[in-house]
Design an enzyme around this catalytic site. Structure first.
Site, PDB file in Angstrom:
ATOM      1  N   LYS A   1       7.852  -0.660   6.649  1.00  0.00           N
ATOM      2  CA  LYS A   1       7.691   0.576   5.884  1.00  0.00           C
ATOM      3  C   LYS A   1       8.921   0.746   4.998  1.00  0.00           C
ATOM      4  CE  LYS A   1       8.759   3.259  10.038  1.00  0.00           C
ATOM      5  NZ  LYS A   1       8.232   4.184  11.014  1.00  0.00           N
TER       6      LYS A   1
ATOM      7  N   GLU B   1       0.875  -1.182   0.000  1.00  0.00           N
ATOM      8  CA  GLU B   1       0.000   0.000   0.000  1.00  0.00           C
ATOM      9  C   GLU B   1       0.904   1.221   0.000  1.00  0.00           C
ATOM     10  OE1 GLU B   1      -2.523  -0.022   3.516  1.00  0.00           O
ATOM     11  OE2 GLU B   1      -2.483  -2.204   3.460  1.00  0.00           O
TER      12      GLU B   1
ATOM     13  N   ARG C   1      -3.004   8.648  16.718  1.00  0.00           N
ATOM     14  CA  ARG C   1      -2.011   7.708  17.221  1.00  0.00           C
ATOM     15  C   ARG C   1      -1.381   8.184  18.521  1.00  0.00           C
ATOM     16  NH1 ARG C   1       3.688   6.285  14.879  1.00  0.00           N
ATOM     17  NH2 ARG C   1       4.433   5.719  16.930  1.00  0.00           N
TER      18      ARG C   1
ATOM     19  N   ARG D   1      -2.069   9.158  11.712  1.00  0.00           N
ATOM     20  CA  ARG D   1      -2.593   7.802  11.849  1.00  0.00           C
ATOM     21  C   ARG D   1      -3.743   7.853  12.845  1.00  0.00           C
ATOM     22  NH1 ARG D   1       0.060   2.576  12.156  1.00  0.00           N
ATOM     23  NH2 ARG D   1      -1.617   1.040  12.015  1.00  0.00           N
TER      24      ARG D   1
ATOM     25  N   GLU E   1      -5.570   6.575   7.958  1.00  0.00           N
ATOM     26  CA  GLU E   1      -4.793   7.807   8.012  1.00  0.00           C
ATOM     27  C   GLU E   1      -5.717   9.001   7.787  1.00  0.00           C
ATOM     28  OE1 GLU E   1      -1.385   7.013   8.162  1.00  0.00           O
ATOM     29  OE2 GLU E   1      -0.581   9.048   8.273  1.00  0.00           O
TER      30      GLU E   1
ATOM     31  N   LYS F   1       2.358   4.505   1.634  1.00  0.00           N
ATOM     32  CA  LYS F   1       2.506   5.006   2.998  1.00  0.00           C
ATOM     33  C   LYS F   1       2.135   6.479   2.977  1.00  0.00           C
ATOM     34  CE  LYS F   1       5.600   5.335   6.896  1.00  0.00           C
ATOM     35  NZ  LYS F   1       4.722   6.380   7.389  1.00  0.00           N
TER      36      LYS F   1
END
Lengths: 530, 350
Positions: free
Chosen positions: A399, A226, A248, A233, A276, A228
């Protein structure tokens, strides 16, 4: 408060996680049960309403210590912490009283609504009754801001160890809504409040940075790729007809994003989405600097709503039909997620974060190069069989960010750090060349080793031009390579542009100040990224 | 009324503090013919001067550290001599053993250069004595109001209870202190509880002091033969340069306690990442500096090292004419500079 004071000292003296956990465990074994919920609240950033504002506290401390304001400011810049500076400059206490921690906190809470005279009398009297370390803690209680290197995860692990309970259950419990004066330590461990509380999110599943070539991850068919995204977040929780948006940072941010409130009507109950928060306009993700206009605001005006409309890219679904489905494989969760998002009536606000189709790692690497064009930071790789685990775990999620931009700059100002580095010049301002002049381009404070900091510190001491205040202008001599994630136009900065997330990549001892980059170099970069 | 004539007794040159009338330097940092030495720390005494004058208890230090002997003249406290018409005498500075304030008098004009000093009596260095003068040269290592020391007995009580706790937990107590000054102060004040083991650089200095008649409690020189469990049951004192070394790491559960004024601030404690920090300093704290300066009744104060700019500005604001001067004494971040040139420090113990 003596036991709490001891805990703080122990936490501050060690950099080792195990030592800190041991200190916390022994605190929770020994401390007054009534104090414990307050400590947990403080360490997880649940701040009570501040009873007295900072400028009054500072003013009273200056008054009582009999030193001029500039000298207080010098002291502060050397100590790096206001609570501690006040504790140190006050005259010695004339007596000593010991009250349990929760009593101090409650007394402070009762100051709310009283007039300044009454507040002053209470604060001054307390200062006069505590030793330096206790005063420091008392001042921290006023600000409610304890930053002593205890992460939520560390705290939860300590409580789990002390109580022999499951750590994710404790994480749920302490991340929920509760008040330290309404709950017991035991109740908190058992999560007594959680069942009646619809808000609680799950701990986020985090990824490590990919350090090897993706080829080493094996077969491409086992992985989901996907984009980033560079936003906030978040988790969206819908239970019992209530909607909660968590960031987050474990903050409840529901009110900040009215665009997402339709989900209250459209999502089924018992759903938790991971994704996100981004600014999305005409289907396009906007830069982080655009999103920033919408963060931490008490009120939002029309133009902000218009310029930086909010959207939510969903990554994952953690709860469905009121059931925790985090242990199901990602593949299965993704299809559930697709159904939930597909069922929304309002389109184009809460979206599926697109999955990237790729046949080979080589092909994915080429796609990754285009990330900046869509304001993405790179690629996320998730194993299709992965569960949604708690926190950071190696192996399932990676990531794979694009390489940062870099620029060679020269240091022109240095400022003393705070906390552990308060006595050293650790915060630097960097400039690039603009014709014959130097122009400030970034401030950065991380990326050097302690040894390098000492070296820079001694350079600053020898080459500083002025002597007062926290900032020193230094001879432009030391060259640093600054890494950054993005570049944007900025009216607020003299250079007319701003770097996103600048940090020191390395100290270029091999370069001289006349070899640094120019403002034109950066302007060209800006033009090429627009 | 004294008629004040501008005839400065000292000037600040690039070699150090110079007395023109007497033709000598005080604590010069480049070699000169005649160096008057306030005390034995390495930022105040350099090798290579032709002649030295110091207190009689500083002589064993110069001998120990620089092998200087024949060209070192000594004086006791309070005894006046004449150098080219300038009357010179030494007064205790209370900083370390032998540390002296240098009093100069010429045609009624009095100047005192204090070197480093502290006002609290530490039990081992001769107690600080204020000296009235026209011009006073002061340090300002801790020249900020955040520095106020606790009475030393309270600190020693904390150190002892820390050691007792370590002892019970099977940890080895290691105190980090400068070989000259802090080490002797700890030995004197901690004696009688546990055996004290000291690093070579400290043991050597102690022998020198013993030879000069300074009575110190018994200590044991650390040698490779001493077993680690003996050290665990005692107190180990080492200089700062060894604190991060291999030798310390190999001891039984080492617990490091740093004894330094910088430990008064949390950032200082965390920077050193010691297991404990004790704010025990051989420099004057903020109230100590002010008290000492006021007691001199000086018309002019020169601030040489530490928080010079801030401290000088404050003195001017409270009506004491002060000026900062640039010297090579002290170091802003670390008062261990005085130790770092010491050869023995760099060597591992084994």
């Amino acid at each position: 408060m003596k036991r709490f004071s001891q805990l703080i000292q122990e936490l501050e003296l060690s950099n080792k996680t195990n030592d800190k956990i041991a200190a916390l465990v022994s605190y929770f074994n020994e401390a007054d049960d009534r104090d414990k919920p307050y400590v947990i609240a403080m360490f997880t950033g649940k701040k009570p309403k501040r009873p007295v504002n900072t400028s009054l506290i500072k003013q009273w401390a200056i008054e009582l210590s009999g030193i001029p304001e500039w000298l207080f400011a010098e002291s502060y810049s050397s100590v790096g912490d206001l609570s501690e500076t006040i504790a140190l400059v006050l005259p010695p206490a004339e007596r000593n009283i010991d009250k349990p921690l929760h009593q101090w906190i409650n007394e402070l809470a009762q100051l709310n609504g009283k007039d300044d005279e009454a507040k002053k009398e209470y604060i001054l009297d307390t200062w006069n009754s505590l030793n330096t370390q206790e005063r420091f803690i008392f001042n921290k209680l006023i600000s409610g801001n304890f930053r002593i290197g205890v992460s939520n995860k560390m705290l939860v692990n300590a409580i789990a160890k002390q109580s022999d309970e499951d750590s994710s259950k404790i994480m749920h419990s302490i991340m929920g809504k509760w008040q330290p004066d309404e709950i017991t330590y035991l109740g908190l461990i058992e999560g007594a409040h959680v069942n009646t509380d619809n808000s609680w999110p799950y701990p986020f599943c985090l990824a490590y940075a990919l350090e090897t070539e993706p080829e080493n991850l094996g077969d491409t068919t086992e992985w989901q790729a996907e984009w980033k995204w560079d936003g906030i977040r978040g988790q969206i929780v819908k239970r019992n007809d209530e909607l909660f948006i968590w960031s987050r940072g474990e903050e409840l941010v529901t009110d900040q994003f009215p665009e997402l409130h339709f989900l209250k009507d459209e999502l089924p109950n018992g759903v938790v989405l991971d994704g996100e928060i981004l600014s999305i306009k005409d289907g396009k993700v906007q830069s982080f600097s655009t999103l920033q206009q919408r963060l931490n605001r008490k009120t939002i005006n029309k133009s902000q709503l218009n310029d930086a409309p909010i959207g939510f890219f969903t990554y994952d679904i953690l709860e469905f039909n009121g059931e925790d489905i985090r242990q199901e494989p990602l593949e299965k969760r993704r299809s559930t997620l697709e159904n939930v998002i597909g069922g929304l009536v309002t389109k184009n606000i809460a979206l599926l974060s697109p999955v990237i189709n790729f046949k080979s790692w080589e092909q994915l690497a080429t796609i990754r190069e285009t990330a900046r064009e869509i304001n993405s930071e790179g690629i996320m790789l998730k194993k299709l069989s992965s569960t949604f685990h708690t926190g950071r775990k190696r192996g399932d999620w990676w990531k794979w960010k694009i390489n940062p931009f870099t620029v060679d700059t020269v240091m022109i100002y240095a400022q003393k750090g705070s906390g552990r580095r308060a006595n050293f010049f650790t915060d630097y301002t960097f400039a690039v060349r603009d014709g014959n002049k130097l122009i400030t381009i970034a401030k950065a404070y991380s990326g050097l080793t302690d040894k390098e900091i000492k070296e820079v510190n001694s350079f600053v001491n020898k080459n500083a031009i002025e002597k007062f205040g926290p900032v020193r202008t230094v001879k432009p001599e030391l060259v640093f390579e600054i890494a950054f994630e993005g570049i944007a136009e900025s009216k607020r900065h003299k250079a007319g542009l701003a770097l996103r997330f600048p940090r020191i990549a390395r100290w270029r001892k091999d370069k001289k100040a006349d070899e640094i980059n120019t403002l034109d170099d950066l302007r060209q970069l800006l033009a090429s990224t627009l | 009324m004294v008629v004040y004539i501008d005839m400065a007794l000292i000037e600040f040159t690039n070699r150090g503090i110079y007395c023109k009338q007497g033709n000598f330097y005080i604590d010069p940092w480049h070699p000169v013919d005649y160096a008057v030495t306030t005390h034995g720390h390495a930022d105040h005494v350099k090798w290579g001067n032709k002649n030295y004058l110091c207190h009689e208890l500083t002589k064993p230090i110069l001998k120990q550290r620089y092998a200087l002997e024949d060209n070192v003249e000594t004086l006791p406290y309070n005894k006046e001599i004449d150098i080219n018409g300038v009357k010179l005498s030494l007064f205790p500075a209370g900083h370390v053993i032998g540390s002296s304030q240098i009093r100069l008098e010429y045609k009624g004009e009095i100047c005192v250069v204090s070197g480093d000093y502290k006002v609290e009596y530490d039990g081992i260095s001769t107690a600080f004595e204020p000296v009235k003068c026209h011009t006073f040269v002061s340090e300002s290592t801790f020249g900020l109001p955040i520095y106020t020391w606790q009475a030393q007995q309270l600190i020693f009580d904390q150190i002892i209870s820390w050691i007792t706790d370590n002892n019970l937990k099977g940890k080895t107590s290691i105190l980090v202190a400068y070989s000259l000054g802090k080490a002797q102060r700890l030995i004197k004040n901690l004696a009688g509880h546990y055996p004290i083991y000291v690093h070579n650089s400290i043991a050597n200095l102690n022998e020198g002091f013993a030879g000069a008649g300074v009575q110190l409690p018994e200590t044991i020189r650390i040698t490779p033969e001493i077993k680690k469990d003996e050290l665990q049951k005692g107190i180990v004192i080492i200089p700062p340069a060894l604190a991060d070394g291999r030798w310390v790491k190999n001891l039984q559960q080492p617990a490091i306690g740093v004894c330094s004024g910088w430990m008064a601030v949390r950032a200082g404690r965390r920077w050193r990442s010691a297991d404990a920090g004790f704010a025990l300093s051989d420099h004057a704290d903020w109230p100590g500096l002010l008290e000492a300066i006021k007691a001199t009744e000086a018309e002019k104060v020169f601030v040489t090292h530490g928080s010079t700019a801030v401290f000088a500005k404050y003195l001017n604001e409270i009506g004491i004419s002060a000026e900062e001067v640039t010297t090579k004494y002290g170091a802003e971040d670390d008062d261990i500079i005085g130790e770092s040139t010491e050869n023995t420090v760099k060597e591992e113990i084994q």
